[in-house]
Design a protein around this motif. Structure first.
Motif, PDB file in Angstrom:
ATOM      1  N   LEU A 179       0.824  -1.201   0.000  1.00 43.90           N
ATOM      2  CA  LEU A 179       0.000   0.000   0.000  1.00 43.90           C
ATOM      3  C   LEU A 179       0.860   1.254   0.000  1.00 43.90           C
ATOM      4  O   LEU A 179       1.931   1.286   0.598  1.00 43.90           O
ATOM      5  N   GLU A 180       0.358   2.263  -0.690  1.00 47.50           N
ATOM      6  CA  GLU A 180       0.969   3.586  -0.633  1.00 47.50           C
ATOM      7  C   GLU A 180       0.258   4.394   0.458  1.00 47.50           C
ATOM      8  O   GLU A 180      -0.637   3.895   1.126  1.00 47.50           O
ATOM      9  N   GLU A 181       0.656   5.646   0.600  1.00 49.33           N
ATOM     10  CA  GLU A 181      -0.028   6.519   1.556  1.00 49.33           C
ATOM     11  C   GLU A 181      -0.229   7.889   0.931  1.00 49.33           C
ATOM     12  O   GLU A 181       0.646   8.398   0.234  1.00 49.33           O
ATOM     13  N   LYS A 182      -1.406   8.448   1.143  1.00 47.78           N
ATOM     14  CA  LYS A 182      -1.736   9.758   0.591  1.00 47.78           C
ATOM     15  C   LYS A 182      -2.392  10.591   1.680  1.00 47.78           C
ATOM     16  O   LYS A 182      -3.500  10.290   2.127  1.00 47.78           O
ATOM     17  N   ASN A 183      -1.670  11.603   2.145  1.00 45.60           N
ATOM     18  CA  ASN A 183      -2.177  12.506   3.185  1.00 45.60           C
ATOM     19  C   ASN A 183      -2.712  11.758   4.409  1.00 45.60           C
ATOM     20  O   ASN A 183      -3.802  12.044   4.915  1.00 45.60           O
ATOM     21  N   GLY A 184      -1.930  10.764   4.833  1.00 44.55           N
ATOM     22  CA  GLY A 184      -2.279  10.049   6.052  1.00 44.55           C
ATOM     23  C   GLY A 184      -3.237   8.893   5.872  1.00 44.55           C
ATOM     24  O   GLY A 184      -3.617   8.240   6.847  1.00 44.55           O
ATOM     25  N   VAL A 185      -3.651   8.615   4.627  1.00 40.18           N
ATOM     26  CA  VAL A 185      -4.576   7.501   4.356  1.00 40.18           C
ATOM     27  C   VAL A 185      -3.899   6.520   3.408  1.00 40.18           C
ATOM     28  O   VAL A 185      -3.371   6.918   2.368  1.00 40.18           O
ATOM     29  N   LYS A 186      -3.900   5.244   3.768  1.00 38.38           N
ATOM     30  CA  LYS A 186      -3.281   4.231   2.920  1.00 38.38           C
ATOM     31  C   LYS A 186      -4.164   3.955   1.694  1.00 38.38           C
ATOM     32  O   LYS A 186      -5.392   4.009   1.779  1.00 38.38           O
ATOM     33  N   LEU A 187      -3.506   3.639   0.588  1.00 44.31           N
ATOM     34  CA  LEU A 187      -4.271   3.371  -0.622  1.00 44.31           C
ATOM     35  C   LEU A 187      -3.648   2.234  -1.406  1.00 44.31           C
ATOM     36  O   LEU A 187      -2.439   1.983  -1.333  1.00 44.31           O
ATOM     37  N   GLY A 188      -4.504   1.526  -2.150  1.00 43.99           N
ATOM     38  CA  GLY A 188      -4.061   0.410  -2.982  1.00 43.99           C
ATOM     39  C   GLY A 188      -5.257  -0.185  -3.685  1.00 43.99           C
ATOM     40  O   GLY A 188      -6.375   0.337  -3.609  1.00 43.99           O
ATOM     41  N   ARG A 189      -5.051  -1.278  -4.394  1.00 46.50           N
ATOM     42  CA  ARG A 189      -6.168  -2.002  -5.008  1.00 46.50           C
ATOM     43  C   ARG A 189      -7.006  -2.650  -3.903  1.00 46.50           C
ATOM     44  O   ARG A 189      -6.466  -3.074  -2.875  1.00 46.50           O
ATOM     45  N   LEU A 190      -8.309  -2.742  -4.139  1.00 43.16           N
ATOM     46  CA  LEU A 190      -9.186  -3.314  -3.113  1.00 43.16           C
ATOM     47  C   LEU A 190      -8.722  -4.704  -2.707  1.00 43.16           C
ATOM     48  O   LEU A 190      -8.656  -5.021  -1.512  1.00 43.16           O
ATOM     49  N   SER A 191      -8.385  -5.547  -3.689  1.00 43.76           N
ATOM     50  CA  SER A 191      -7.991  -6.921  -3.358  1.00 43.76           C
ATOM     51  C   SER A 191      -6.708  -6.933  -2.529  1.00 43.76           C
ATOM     52  O   SER A 191      -6.516  -7.801  -1.680  1.00 43.76           O
ATOM     53  N   GLY A 192      -5.828  -5.955  -2.771  1.00 45.38           N
ATOM     54  CA  GLY A 192      -4.618  -5.861  -1.975  1.00 45.38           C
ATOM     55  C   GLY A 192      -4.899  -5.400  -0.557  1.00 45.38           C
ATOM     56  O   GLY A 192      -4.270  -5.872   0.401  1.00 45.38           O
ATOM     57  N   ILE A 193      -5.857  -4.484  -0.405  1.00 43.15           N
ATOM     58  CA  ILE A 193      -6.254  -4.026   0.934  1.00 43.15           C
ATOM     59  C   ILE A 193      -6.880  -5.172   1.719  1.00 43.15           C
ATOM     60  O   ILE A 193      -6.559  -5.403   2.889  1.00 43.15           O
ATOM     61  N   VAL A 194      -7.762  -5.914   1.054  1.00 42.58           N
ATOM     62  CA  VAL A 194      -8.452  -7.031   1.709  1.00 42.58           C
ATOM     63  C   VAL A 194      -7.461  -8.079   2.204  1.00 42.58           C
ATOM     64  O   VAL A 194      -7.691  -8.742   3.225  1.00 42.58           O
ATOM     65  N   ALA A 195      -6.323  -8.214   1.510  1.00 36.27           N
ATOM     66  CA  ALA A 195      -5.319  -9.202   1.915  1.00 36.27           C
ATOM     67  C   ALA A 195      -4.805  -8.951   3.325  1.00 36.27           C
ATOM     68  O   ALA A 195      -4.321  -9.871   3.988  1.00 36.27           O
ATOM     69  N   HIS A 196      -4.926  -7.728   3.805  1.00 35.74           N
ATOM     70  CA  HIS A 196      -4.480  -7.386   5.163  1.00 35.74           C
ATOM     71  C   HIS A 196      -5.487  -7.837   6.222  1.00 35.74           C
ATOM     72  O   HIS A 196      -5.208  -7.723   7.411  1.00 35.74           O
TER      73      HIS A 196
END
Length: 496
Positions: A153-170
């Motif tokens: 995941l990357e981060e943008k102004n204090g909020v992590k971002l990425g593809r949904l499937s990549g986020i769900v992996a966490h």
């Protein structure tokens, strides 16, 4: 044998009973969701701008909140992305799901602490409903693979971002961590072809029991397994008996999959998106997916043939009809309001409410007023190959408005695994099936406005090459089933 299958069945029974409580009270459930959403967002900027403090009924809401797509909400989303709080939803989101936009470049879909759990629970509950109905639970002892995007995941102004499937992996539950594949390191590989090759090496000698992903990309995985092992996937993974998929209709791929696997396996269809997890297949015996009415999402439905008229009627769950094509509109606990996600659905059951995804409101062919939708081309193709040895890898359809000679026509670009022995007979059968699917198309053929469809063969891996050429190979990306222009197929022509 472990105790996991026993406890999985007990848990499945509990979740099934819990589901029945809201599924059998759909209008009350949606009313509670609606009231809760309005209450929680009353003091956000969007809530203040749209007078949420005065909204008591759905009629109030529909007067105050117009239907918008991402472009319509972008001014608010941009503020959220900049790090501002209490804009679309209270506080700041936990994540942004980054998706590819067609007109706005990258899209940033907020995921909040209220919305995120439903993405996880819905996928889990789909499997539990399968266990409850079938009694099959032994697969929980085996290895499970979920073909998905990178969890980095990357981060943008204090909020992590990425593809949904990549986020769900966490958010994979601890009890699945030992069973889950591929490894974290392999999952982090960005290049899709490299990643699939690594997954093949990592899983080849494992006891895979559940495989999940978008069919077109799972197909690539299966083909590479077959190349490595020289035998069907079902022989490589003797206990593989459950395929979980979403994103596209499985039916055009089913014959190819069964050939690659060497036998039939059960399947569960999901309807997830970055904007929310909307439905899952709750029964192997019934058509359609259970619409999730208790998941922090309030649904509206606009008839697709009225969508582009002035002030089309917005229907709530209690007003929908079977078999009608609706544009799906959502308001969510992630701060999307009157939001058009672009998908169209049809109801297959009203007790409980089950849907199929019929296409995309922007993906259609109506160059001559025929308004052909995705479900119709998929159904026609399925009918045309029944009883034959024809197998399809991928396809898309576009109009040919200005042919070099003769009448205009619909052109079907098809990548065959097994080609038809008699191409002209196949094209004839496909055209007849299409005419049965769409009366307007039939009228145009009869009236000699259009001539019969033309099938154009795409070279092996042509669609994969196309997706690679535009930087969209793998992940959640997929080929549109049809387009009202020739932008996609003109690129494909160079690959034929």
């Amino acid at each position: 044998m472990s105790l996991k299958p026993f406890f999985a069945k007990l848990f499945a029974q509990k979740i099934y009973r819990k589901t029945q409580l809201w599924a059998t009270n759909p209008t009350k459930t949606q009313q509670r969701v609606f009231e809760d959403l309005i209450r929680q967002a009353r003091n956000t900027q969007f809530g203040i701008d749209h007078h949420f403090d005065q909204i008591k009924t759905f009629e109030d809401f529909s007067r105050n909140v117009p239907v918008r797509d991402y472009e319509g909400l972008k001014s608010y989303v941009d503020k959220v992305v900049k790090g501002e709080e209490n804009i679309l939803w209270k506080g700041k989101p936990l994540y942004f799901a980054k998706t590819s936009g067609t007109t706005s470049g990258a899209k940033y879909i907020p995921l909040t602490k209220e919305s995120m759990p439903f993405h996880i629970e819905a996928a889990r509950n789909a499997i539990l409903h399968y266990i409850h109905e079938t009694g099959n639970a032994d697969f929980v002892d085996g290895k499970m693979i979920f073909l998905q995007g990178s969890p980095i995941l990357e981060e943008k102004n204090g909020v992590k971002l990425g593809r949904l499937s990549g986020i769900v992996a966490h958010f994979v539950p601890k009890y699945l961590q030992k069973n889950r594949m591929p490894s974290w390191e392999t999952n982090c590989i960005e290049d899709w072809e490299t990643k699939v090759n690594a997954i093949v090496e990592e899983t080849f000698d494992q006891d895979m029991t559940v495989i999940s992903g978008i069919p077109s990309w799972v197909q690539m995985y299966f083909e590479k397994l077959h190349q490595k092992g020289g035998k069907p996937v079902g022989e490589i993974f003797k206990n593989f008996n459950l395929f979980i998929y979403g994103g596209v209709n499985y039916e055009p791929y089913r014959a190819k999959f069964e050939n690659l696997i060497g036998r039939k396996v059960d399947s569960i269809e999901l309807f997830p998106a970055s904007e929310g997890f909307f439905a899952y297949q709750d029964s192997q015996k019934e058509k359609g997916m259970l619409l999730l009415l208790n998941s922090g999402i309030f649904y509206e439905f606009i008839k697709s043939d009225e969508f582009y008229t002035e002030n089309p009627k917005r229907h709530t769950i209690g007003e929908v009809e079977l078999g009608v094509n609706y544009v799906l509109i959502i308001s969510t606990n992630a701060g999307l309001w009157g939001y058009n996600i672009g998908d169209t659905v049809q109801f297959t059951s009203l007790k409980p409410y089950r849907v199929i995804v019929s296409g995309r409101i922007k993906h259609y062919i109506s160059a001559f007023g025929e308004h052909v939708i995705g479900k119709e081309v998929e159904s026609a193709l399925q009918e045309a190959i029944i009883g034959t040895n024809i197998r399809i890898n991928e396809f898309t359809v576009a109009p040919q408005i200005t042919p070099n000679e003769g009448l205009p026509y619909h052109e079907w670009f098809i990548e065959f695994e097994n080609e038809p022995e008699y191409p002209e007979a196949f094209a004839e059968a496909l055209d007849n099936a299409m005419r049965k699917q769409n009366i307007y198309y039939d009228d145009l053929i009869v009236g000699k406005v259009l001539r019969k469809l033309v099938v154009t063969k795409v070279a092996k891996n042509g669609f994969q090459d196309y997706m690679k050429s535009i930087g969209k190979l793998g992940g959640q990306n997929k080929i549109p089933r049809l387009s009202n222009d020739r932008k996609i197929v003109d690129e494909l022509v160079t690959l034929i």
